[in-house]
Design an enzyme around this catalytic site. Structure first.
Site, PDB file in Angstrom:
ATOM      1  N   ASP A  39      -3.040   3.201   7.843  1.00 42.50           N
ATOM      2  CA  ASP A  39      -2.123   3.344   7.174  1.00 42.50           C
ATOM      3  C   ASP A  39      -1.785   4.638   7.379  1.00 42.50           C
ATOM      4  O   ASP A  39      -1.347   5.769   6.065  1.00 42.50           O
ATOM      5  CB  ASP A  39      -2.354   2.989   6.086  1.00 42.50           C
ATOM      6  CG  ASP A  39      -2.758   1.567   5.830  1.00 42.50           C
ATOM      7  OD1 ASP A  39      -2.500   1.121   6.187  1.00 42.50           O
ATOM      8  OD2 ASP A  39      -3.451   0.833   4.195  1.00 42.50           O
ATOM      9  N   ASP A  80      -6.897  -1.947  -0.423  1.00 42.44           N
ATOM     10  CA  ASP A  80      -6.112  -2.842   0.532  1.00 42.44           C
ATOM     11  C   ASP A  80      -7.390  -4.186   0.421  1.00 42.44           C
ATOM     12  O   ASP A  80      -8.838  -4.281   1.796  1.00 42.44           O
ATOM     13  CB  ASP A  80      -5.687  -2.446   1.710  1.00 42.44           C
ATOM     14  CG  ASP A  80      -4.717  -3.629   2.590  1.00 42.44           C
ATOM     15  OD1 ASP A  80      -5.068  -4.671   1.969  1.00 42.44           O
ATOM     16  OD2 ASP A  80      -3.899  -2.356   3.229  1.00 42.44           O
ATOM     17  N   HIS A  82       4.412   0.764   4.162  1.00 42.73           N
ATOM     18  CA  HIS A  82       2.541   0.787   4.652  1.00 42.73           C
ATOM     19  C   HIS A  82       1.569   1.009   5.035  1.00 42.73           C
ATOM     20  O   HIS A  82       0.107   1.039   4.423  1.00 42.73           O
ATOM     21  CB  HIS A  82       2.294  -0.838   3.517  1.00 42.73           C
ATOM     22  CG  HIS A  82       2.459  -1.568   4.325  1.00 42.73           C
ATOM     23  ND1 HIS A  82       1.722  -3.010   4.338  1.00 42.73           N
ATOM     24  CD2 HIS A  82       2.723  -2.185   5.941  1.00 42.73           C
ATOM     25  CE1 HIS A  82       1.949  -3.733   5.284  1.00 42.73           C
ATOM     26  NE2 HIS A  82       2.184  -2.752   6.198  1.00 42.73           N
ATOM     27  N   ASP A  86      -9.672  -0.232   4.139  1.00 40.78           N
ATOM     28  CA  ASP A  86      -8.472  -0.923   5.083  1.00 40.78           C
ATOM     29  C   ASP A  86      -9.046  -2.147   6.024  1.00 40.78           C
ATOM     30  O   ASP A  86      -9.690  -1.707   6.666  1.00 40.78           O
ATOM     31  CB  ASP A  86      -7.664  -0.471   4.751  1.00 40.78           C
ATOM     32  CG  ASP A  86      -6.123  -0.728   4.787  1.00 40.78           C
ATOM     33  OD1 ASP A  86      -6.134  -1.578   5.692  1.00 40.78           O
ATOM     34  OD2 ASP A  86      -5.390   0.460   3.994  1.00 40.78           O
ATOM     35  N   HIS A 103       0.592  -1.758  -0.178  1.00 45.06           N
ATOM     36  CA  HIS A 103       0.183  -0.200   0.325  1.00 45.06           C
ATOM     37  C   HIS A 103       0.888   1.092  -0.112  1.00 45.06           C
ATOM     38  O   HIS A 103       0.099   2.453  -0.218  1.00 45.06           O
ATOM     39  CB  HIS A 103      -1.494  -0.160   1.742  1.00 45.06           C
ATOM     40  CG  HIS A 103      -2.555   0.599   0.938  1.00 45.06           C
ATOM     41  ND1 HIS A 103      -3.685   0.126   1.592  1.00 45.06           N
ATOM     42  CD2 HIS A 103      -2.653   1.308  -0.236  1.00 45.06           C
ATOM     43  CE1 HIS A 103      -4.572   1.338   1.317  1.00 45.06           C
ATOM     44  NE2 HIS A 103      -4.447   1.511   0.485  1.00 45.06           N
TER      45      HIS A 103
HETATM   46  C1  DIR Z   1       0.939  -0.844  11.370  1.00 39.23           C
HETATM   47  C2  DIR Z   1      -0.037  -1.914  10.546  1.00 39.23           C
HETATM   48  N1  DIR Z   1      -0.100   0.320  11.855  1.00 39.23           N
HETATM   49  C3  DIR Z   1       1.772  -0.739  10.973  1.00 39.23           C
HETATM   50  N2  DIR Z   1      -0.370  -1.453   8.603  1.00 39.23           N
HETATM   51  C4  DIR Z   1      -0.798  -2.179   7.590  1.00 39.23           C
HETATM   52  O1  DIR Z   1       2.816  -1.131  10.160  1.00 39.23           O
HETATM   53  O2  DIR Z   1       1.955   0.726  10.738  1.00 39.23           O
HETATM   54  N3  DIR Z   1      -1.048  -1.573   6.913  1.00 39.23           N
HETATM   55  N4  DIR Z   1      -0.688  -3.538   7.573  1.00 39.23           N
HETATM   56  O3  DIR Z   1      -1.837  -2.773   6.022  1.00 39.23           O
HETATM   57 MN    MN Z   2      -3.283  -0.553   3.877  1.00 39.06          MN
HETATM   58 MN    MN Z   3      -4.627  -3.101   5.334  1.00 37.59          MN
END
Ligand code: DIR
Ligand code: MN
Ligand code: MN
Ligand code: MN
Length: 313
Positions: free
Chosen positions: A124, A227, A137, A120, A97
Site C-alpha cells: 500500500d 487489512d 487503497h 497486510d 484501506h
Molecule cells: C496493488 C494492490 N498493489 C495496487 N493493492 C491492494 O492497487 O496498488 N491493496 N490490493 O490492498
Molecule cells: Mn491494505
Molecule cells: Mn491488502
C-alpha cells in the site's frame, strides 16, 4: 478505558462494490456488545457520511476517486484527532484501506512519537506516480511517510502531509508486492516482514522483531492498521484482493494478542471486509474471524478459552 468507534462505509479507494457494507455487517454480528463485554466505555460515532461512488468499475481517471477518498480521509482524520486528544482508544472499521490516510494522520497529528504496524498482504505504498491500478487503497502509506520521491499533489488531499518517518513503520504479512513498491520500501529502509519471513522464523519471532523496530523501549503509542487480506483467503475469503498463502487465523490472532499485551495500542483500523464477496457461509466466516481479531486487539485474553478442548479420557 474509553473507546471511540467509527464506521467508514467507503469503497472509493478500490473498484469492488460492497466493502462499504463492512461496518454495518460487523455491527449486526454484535460488534458493540462484544466490545462492551471487554469492559470498554464506547463513544459510538456510528457510520460516517461518505460520498456515493457511482461507477466503480468504469472510472477512467488515472488515480480514481481522489477527491472522494481525500474528503473521507480528511473528515476521519478530524474525528480521530479529536477522540485521541480526549484520551480515547480509536477503532476505525472500513471500508477500504484508503481511509487509513485519515485515521493515521489524525492519530499522528495529536500524538508525539507514533509508531505504525501495517498488517497486510500488500505494501500500500504506491504513489500517484507509481500506481498501476489507480486505486488509492494501494497508496495510503505514500501519503503518510516522509521521503516518497516526486510525490505529485492529489486533488482532495491538500490537507495532508507526511507525518511519519520510515523508521516509525513495520509491515507484517506481505506477499503481493509490486517491484516499484519493494524498491521504495528498500530505499526508505522500512522494516518489512513477508509471509516467507513468518514461514521461516515463526510469527513469534517476527512480531517481536517488528515491535522492536517501531517500539524498542515499549513506550511509544502504536497504531495498528489491519487489512484482513493479510490472513489467508481460507480465513477471510470476503475481501476484494485476496492472495493465497496468507497468515493463518492463529498467526493473525497472535499478532493482535502481542500488540494488545504491549499496552501501547492507541489506534486501530480494521479494513477491507467486503460482505458482497463470496457465499453467505464465506461472508459469515470472514465476519466472525474479523470480529475475533478486533476482540483480541481490544484485550480478549485468548481465543482458545472461548472453545475449550473436549476432555480426553
Ligand atoms: C496493488 C494492490 N498493489 C495496487 N493493492 C491492494 O492497487 O496498488 N491493496 N490490493 O490492498
Ligand atoms: Mn491494505
Ligand atoms: Mn491488502
Ligand atoms: Mn505460512
Amino acid at each position: 478505558q474509553d473507546l471511540f468507534l467509527i464506521g467508514v462505509p467507503f469503497s472509493g479507494g478500490q473498484p469492488r462494490k460492497g466493502v462499504e457494507e463492512g461496518p454495518v455487517r460487523l455491527r449486526k454480528q454484535g460488534l458493540v456488545r462484544k466490545i462492551e463485554k471487554l469492559g470498554y466505555k464506547i463513544t459510538d460515532f456510528g457510520e460516517m457520511t461518505v460520498p456515493h461512488i457511482e461507477n466503480h468499475n468504469i472510472s477512467r481517471e488515472r488515480v480514481k476517486n481522489s477527491v472522494e477518498c481525500g474528503t473521507v480521509a480528511k473528515k476521519l482524520a478530524q474525528e480521530i484527532a479529536k477522540a485521541t486528544q480526549e484520551g480515547k482508544l480509536s477503532l476505525t472499521i472500513g471500508g477500504d484501506h484508503s481511509i487509513a490516510v485519515g485515521s493515521v494522520f489524525g492519530h499522528a497529528s495529536v500524538t508525539r512519537n507514533l509508531g505504525l504496524l501495517w498488517v497486510d498482504a500488500h505494501m500500500d505504498i504506491n504513489s500517484p506516480a507509481t500506481t498501476k491500478t489507480g486505486n488509492i487503497h494501494g497508496m495510503p502509506l505514500s501519503m503518510l511517510i516522509e521521503g516518497i520521491p516526486e510525490f505529485p499533489s492529489l486533488p482532495g488531499y491538500e490537507w495532508c502531509s507526511p507525518c511519519l518517518s520510515p523508521r516509525d513503520i513495520a509491515y507484517i504479512g506481505l506477499r503481493d508486492v509490486e517491484p516499484q513498491e519493494r524498491d521504495i520500501c528498500k530505499h526508505l529502509g522500512i522494516a518489512a516482514y513477508t509471509i516467507d519471513d513468518v514461514d521461516k522464523d515463526g510469527i513469534g519471532v517476527i512480531i517481536e522483531k517488528a515491535l522492536e523496530k517501531i517500539n524498542p523501549d515499549g513506550n511509544r503509542p502504536i497504531h495498528v492498521s489491519y487489512d484482513i487480506d493479510s490472513l489467508d483467503p481460507k480465513e477471510t475469503p470476503s475481501t476484494g484482493t485476496p492472495v493465497r498463502g496468507g497468515l493463518t487465523l492463529d498467526e493473525g490472532i497472535y499478532i493482535a494478542q502481542i500488540v494488545a499485551q504491549s499496552g501501547c495500542l492507541s489506534g486501530i483500523d480494521v479494513v477491507e471486509f467486503n460482505p458482497a464477496i463470496g457465499t453467505e457461509e464465506e461472508v459469515l466466516k470472514t465476519a466472525q474471524n474479523t470480529m475475533k481479531l478486533i476482540q483480541i486487539l481490544l484485550g480478549l485474553e485468548s481465543h482458545l478459552k472461548e472453545a475449550p478442548l473436549p476432555p480426553v479420557d
